[in-house]
Design a protein around this motif. Structure first.
Motif, PDB file in Angstrom:
ATOM      1  N   TYR A  10       9.591  -7.541   2.756  1.00  0.00           N
ATOM      2  CA  TYR A  10       8.854  -7.436   1.357  1.00  0.00           C
ATOM      3  C   TYR A  10       9.908  -6.487  -0.073  1.00  0.00           C
ATOM      4  CZ  TYR A  10       6.048  -5.335  -2.061  1.00  0.00           C
ATOM      5  OH  TYR A  10       4.966  -5.176  -3.021  1.00  0.00           O
ATOM      6  N   VAL A  12      10.451  -5.256  -3.392  1.00  0.00           N
ATOM      7  CA  VAL A  12       9.900  -4.381  -4.840  1.00  0.00           C
ATOM      8  C   VAL A  12      10.865  -4.292  -6.559  1.00  0.00           C
ATOM      9  CG1 VAL A  12       8.523  -2.833  -5.925  1.00  0.00           C
ATOM     10  CG2 VAL A  12       8.220  -3.188  -3.710  1.00  0.00           C
ATOM     11  N   ARG A  24      13.871  -2.527  -4.730  1.00  0.00           N
ATOM     12  CA  ARG A  24      13.934  -1.864  -3.702  1.00  0.00           C
ATOM     13  C   ARG A  24      13.864  -3.054  -2.342  1.00  0.00           C
ATOM     14  NH1 ARG A  24      10.266   3.303  -2.725  1.00  0.00           N
ATOM     15  NH2 ARG A  24      11.142   3.614  -0.367  1.00  0.00           N
ATOM     16  N   ILE A  26      11.455  -2.594   1.248  1.00  0.00           N
ATOM     17  CA  ILE A  26      10.696  -1.828   1.693  1.00  0.00           C
ATOM     18  C   ILE A  26      10.313  -2.200   3.670  1.00  0.00           C
ATOM     19  CG2 ILE A  26       8.308  -0.938   1.494  1.00  0.00           C
ATOM     20  CD1 ILE A  26       8.820  -0.528  -1.401  1.00  0.00           C
ATOM     21  N   PRO A  45       6.485   7.346  10.348  1.00  0.00           N
ATOM     22  CA  PRO A  45       6.340   8.319   9.090  1.00  0.00           C
ATOM     23  C   PRO A  45       6.078   8.106   7.836  1.00  0.00           C
ATOM     24  CG  PRO A  45       8.263   8.162  10.588  1.00  0.00           C
ATOM     25  CD  PRO A  45       7.434   7.142  10.785  1.00  0.00           C
ATOM     26  N   SER A  46       5.434   8.761   7.170  1.00  0.00           N
ATOM     27  CA  SER A  46       5.543   8.764   6.082  1.00  0.00           C
ATOM     28  C   SER A  46       6.373   7.862   4.548  1.00  0.00           C
ATOM     29  CB  SER A  46       4.687  10.379   5.176  1.00  0.00           C
ATOM     30  OG  SER A  46       4.484   9.863   4.199  1.00  0.00           O
ATOM     31  N   GLY A  47       5.575   6.474   4.799  1.00  0.00           N
ATOM     32  CA  GLY A  47       6.629   6.124   3.693  1.00  0.00           C
ATOM     33  C   GLY A  47       7.337   4.695   4.160  1.00  0.00           C
ATOM     34  N   ALA A  48       6.820   5.133   5.538  1.00  0.00           N
ATOM     35  CA  ALA A  48       7.797   4.145   6.821  1.00  0.00           C
ATOM     36  C   ALA A  48       7.663   2.367   5.964  1.00  0.00           C
ATOM     37  CB  ALA A  48       7.274   3.811   7.652  1.00  0.00           C
ATOM     38  N   GLY A  49       6.287   2.032   5.499  1.00  0.00           N
ATOM     39  CA  GLY A  49       6.490   0.626   5.187  1.00  0.00           C
ATOM     40  C   GLY A  49       5.313   0.403   6.141  1.00  0.00           C
ATOM     41  N   LYS A  50       4.153   0.805   5.834  1.00  0.00           N
ATOM     42  CA  LYS A  50       2.979   0.774   7.153  1.00  0.00           C
ATOM     43  C   LYS A  50       2.193  -0.674   6.085  1.00  0.00           C
ATOM     44  CE  LYS A  50       2.294   4.783   8.197  1.00  0.00           C
ATOM     45  NZ  LYS A  50       2.704   5.460   7.484  1.00  0.00           N
ATOM     46  N   SER A  51       2.076   0.732   4.964  1.00  0.00           N
ATOM     47  CA  SER A  51       0.226  -0.033   4.139  1.00  0.00           C
ATOM     48  C   SER A  51       1.514  -1.031   3.435  1.00  0.00           C
ATOM     49  CB  SER A  51       0.543   0.873   2.731  1.00  0.00           C
ATOM     50  OG  SER A  51      -0.280   2.020   3.966  1.00  0.00           O
ATOM     51  N   SER A  52       2.626  -1.309   3.049  1.00  0.00           N
ATOM     52  CA  SER A  52       2.911  -2.331   2.953  1.00  0.00           C
ATOM     53  C   SER A  52       2.837  -3.659   3.695  1.00  0.00           C
ATOM     54  CB  SER A  52       4.341  -2.792   2.546  1.00  0.00           C
ATOM     55  OG  SER A  52       4.482  -1.327   1.216  1.00  0.00           O
ATOM     56  N   GLU A 170      -5.608   2.901   7.339  1.00  0.00           N
ATOM     57  CA  GLU A 170      -6.294   4.141   7.609  1.00  0.00           C
ATOM     58  C   GLU A 170      -7.418   4.306   7.590  1.00  0.00           C
ATOM     59  OE1 GLU A 170      -3.693   6.333   7.594  1.00  0.00           O
ATOM     60  OE2 GLU A 170      -1.952   5.928   6.800  1.00  0.00           O
ATOM     61  N   HIS A 202      -1.763   6.776   9.866  1.00  0.00           N
ATOM     62  CA  HIS A 202      -0.620   7.987   9.623  1.00  0.00           C
ATOM     63  C   HIS A 202      -0.259   8.863  10.934  1.00  0.00           C
ATOM     64  CE1 HIS A 202       2.106  10.049   7.168  1.00  0.00           C
ATOM     65  NE2 HIS A 202       1.977  10.883   8.020  1.00  0.00           N
TER      66      HIS A 202
END
Ligand SMILES: Nc1ncnc2c1ncn2[C@@H]1O[C@H](COP(=O)(O)OP(=O)(O)OP(=O)(O)O)[C@@H](O)[C@H]1O
Length: 627
Positions: A10, A12, A24, A26, A45-52, A170, A202
């Protein structure tokens, strides 16, 4: 239904004007599988790409996505996949002003086929309420529900048409430990009936972590673990990462793979071959985990909540047949899909467009009527402003000396309607668009019935409130008691209301509240400038300006009102000082260079602008919903 993904990337891209900003990546060629009958979570971790990753798997993100997405080992047909899955977003977007039961019944009206009786719909809704522990709150207005209840209601709404695949972003955010555990146990029970449930989380507590059947851990866009929860600690040991016995494995892997632990990320990514390698616990012959939450009697035991153990019947999942080759739908027009016999999952929209329109219209009218505070504010706003303008211009409409006051009166009325109607939509519509986006993405209804219901539901209240204002100012200012003149005055003001409402909806459809509240007045400003331009030198206005001024709906409204007030064979005005230049209304009309214009022409122009703003809003919404 099993979801597989291979070499999923993915990327961006920055907006076209940021030429120096690189694009970038992701998600970086990740692989994986989420199986039916399992509760799976995506961690990291935060920003790892989970939501993406969740957005990409659900089809919510599709631009910048490459790789292969499969369903039951076959390349998936996105359109069909959308019908089989639902996506519950992190923020609980629930229709306001309705009780929990009403929200669910409206959802049932939209999501269950026209052939289902209302009694049957209520039975399904009641069953889901029982399963999810919501029955005690069924008469509570949604805005008064607790965070946990809202989350369960979001799940309940999507369960109405029983989708085999559920994505949740989440689901435990904002919930306390007890509610989070309850929510996950609920999802686990639903998954073990054969659904594929994938959620992001998270950092789950140790007890929550054990509730997942399958975990997928991401770090910096790479897969660092994929497999069952109980295999995580042994797997970590194989690469030299020893999780202490007293430590929560979920915390351990997140700490071991945060941004600073580059070596660990590389080691783990290599060990899992970026998700190609997975570690499963033993499965039964049906390739499904043994269902420890389901009793032989077919009941789902849910945990204790507020002292009550909820025991209820299962929400059985109907048999699903999926053959990608057979089911591929080549019809490009979403709205015109037909039901394919023998497979109820293949319905694009289970109800007809007319039925969707009726349900949505009823829902909007009920919400409007229930919003007593909003209605009172609008009522007093129109009443007080009508009285204030009426007092300022009291009896002046017949005074031949008051030329400037006549102009201010016409412009003031148009400006009042413009700002009132446009700003309400600029501020209120963006939150409705968020709700629309969720319901539309989950295929509750198509855009056309929604849009039509939206337009028509507001008509009665706009007519009512606008009439209060116009009646007050018309008679208090002393305009003649003539039905035609009074009707024209009302119609022109009403049309300005509808055009302004359309403009507000357009701004609300494109911008959020913050940007919209700047853009809204900015859009009115040029229309206003064009509306007042040249009245004092009307005969010297260049033709090009005359042409440009036609684009201003405010000008159409002002001219329409001027002709209505001073045209239509108006009697000469009073003049107490002996000489009044504008005693004859025809002189006013001539002075303003509108003597060759007719109010009907201005009305037609306003109707065209009204339709134009509606079309633009429709296309803006369509773009917003599909981008
Ligand atoms: N549309 C986008 N444009 C630019 N960057 C993006 C976009 N979407 C995601 N990102 C970036 O990609 C990274 C991963 O985002 P994502 O929301 O998937 O992470 P996450 O693991 O869900 O994080 P969190 O747990 O904090 O919500 C973040 O650094 C985010 O800033």
């Amino acid at each position: 239904m099993d979801i597989q993904f291979e070499d999923l990337t993915y990327e961006v891209k920055p907006p076209f004007w940021q030429t120096k900003v690189p694009s970038r990546t992701i998600l970086k060629s990740v692989n994986g599988r989420f199986s039916a009958g399992e509760l799976s979570c995506i961690m990291g971790p935060s920003g790892a790409g989970k939501s993406s990753l969740l957005n990409t798997l659900s089809g919510y993100n599709y631009k910048g996505v490459s790789g292969t997405l499969k369903l039951n080992s076959q390349v998936r047909d996105e359109k069909l996949f959308r019908k089989l899955s639902c996506y519950i977003m992190q923020e609980d977007k629930i229709q306001p002003m309705l009780t929990l039961n009403e929200v669910m019944m409206f959802a049932a009206e939209l999501k269950l086929s026209n052939g289902t009786l209302t009694k049957e719909k209520q039975m399904i809704v009641t069953e889901i309420q029982n399963v999810l522990g919501l029955s005690e709150s069924k008469n509570t207005r949604t805005e008064f529900l607790s965070g946990g209840q809202k989350k369960r209601l979001s799940i309940a709404l999507e369960l109405i048409n029983n989708p085999p695949i559920i994505f949740l972003d989440e689901p435990t955010s904002g919930l306390d430990n007890v509610s989070s555990t309850y929510c996950l146990q609920l999802l686990r029970g639903l998954a073990h009936q054969g659904r594929t449930i994938v959620c992001t989380i998270h950092q789950p507590s140790a007890s929550m972590f054990q509730l997942f059947d399958h975990v997928y851990v991401l770090s910096q866009g790479y897969c660092v673990y994929q497999g069952s929860t109980d295999q995580l600690v042994p797997f970590l040991s194989t690469v030299g990462l020893h999780c202490p016995l007293t430590y929560n494995p979920a915390d351990y892997i997140i700490e071991a793979t945060d941004g600073e632990e580059q070596d660990n990320i590389e080691k783990l990514t290599a060990a899992t071959i970026n998700g190609k390698q997975s570690l499963y616990k033993t499965r039964d012959v049906n390739n499904c985990y043994l269902n420890e939450d389901t009793t032989k009697s077919g009941e789902l035991l849910l945990p204790e909540l507020n002292g009550n153990v909820i025991t209820t019947k299962l929400l059985p999942l109907p048999p699903i047949k999926y053959k990608a080759d057979d089911e591929v739908d080549n019809d490009d027009d979403d709205e015109d899909d037909v039901v394919k016999p023998g497979n109820t999952w293949c319905v694009d929209f289970p109800t007809s467009g007319w039925s969707q329109f009726c349900t949505l219209w009823k829902r909007m009218i009920l919400q409007l009527y229930r919003n007593k505070l909003g209605l009172n504010i609008q009522f007093y706003h129109h009443l007080i402003c009508g009285l204030a303008v009426g007092i300022v211009f009291y009896g002046k409409a017949n005074d031949g000396e008051q030329f400037f006051n006549h102009m201010k009166f016409c412009m003031g009325n148009i400006l009042f309607h413009t700002f009132t109607q446009s700003m309400v939509q600029v501020l209120a519509f963006p939150s409705e668009v968020k709700l629309l986006k969720q319901e539309y993405f989950n295929r509750w209804y198509s855009l056309r019935p929604y849009f039509l219901a939206l337009q028509l539901s507001r008509v009665p209240s706009i007519i009512f409130f606008s009439s209060i204002y116009t009646t007050l100012v018309y008679f208090m200012s002393g305009l003649p008691y003539e039905l035609l003149r009074f009707s024209m005055f009302n119609i022109i003001c009403l049309l300005v209301c509808f055009v302004s409402e359309g403009m507000g909806l357009l701004v609300g459809a494109v911008f959020n509240v913050t940007n919209g509240s700047a853009v809204g007045p900015m859009m009115i400003a040029p229309f206003l400038g064009l509306a007042i331009y040249g009245f004092d030198f009307a005969h010297q206005v260049p033709w090009i300006m005359e042409f440009v001024m036609q684009a201003s709906f405010l000008r159409c409204g002002v001219i329409g009102l001027v002709i209505t007030v001073f045209g239509l064979n108006r009697e000469p005005l009073h003049c107490d000082t002996g000489y009044c230049h504008f005693k004859d209304p025809n002189i006013i009309i001539y002075y303003l260079n509108v003597d060759r214009k007719h109010p009907y022409f201005e009305i037609i122009k306003l109707v065209v602008m009204l339709l134009l703003f509606r079309f633009l809003t429709y296309f803006a919404l369509r773009r917003r919903l599909t981008s």
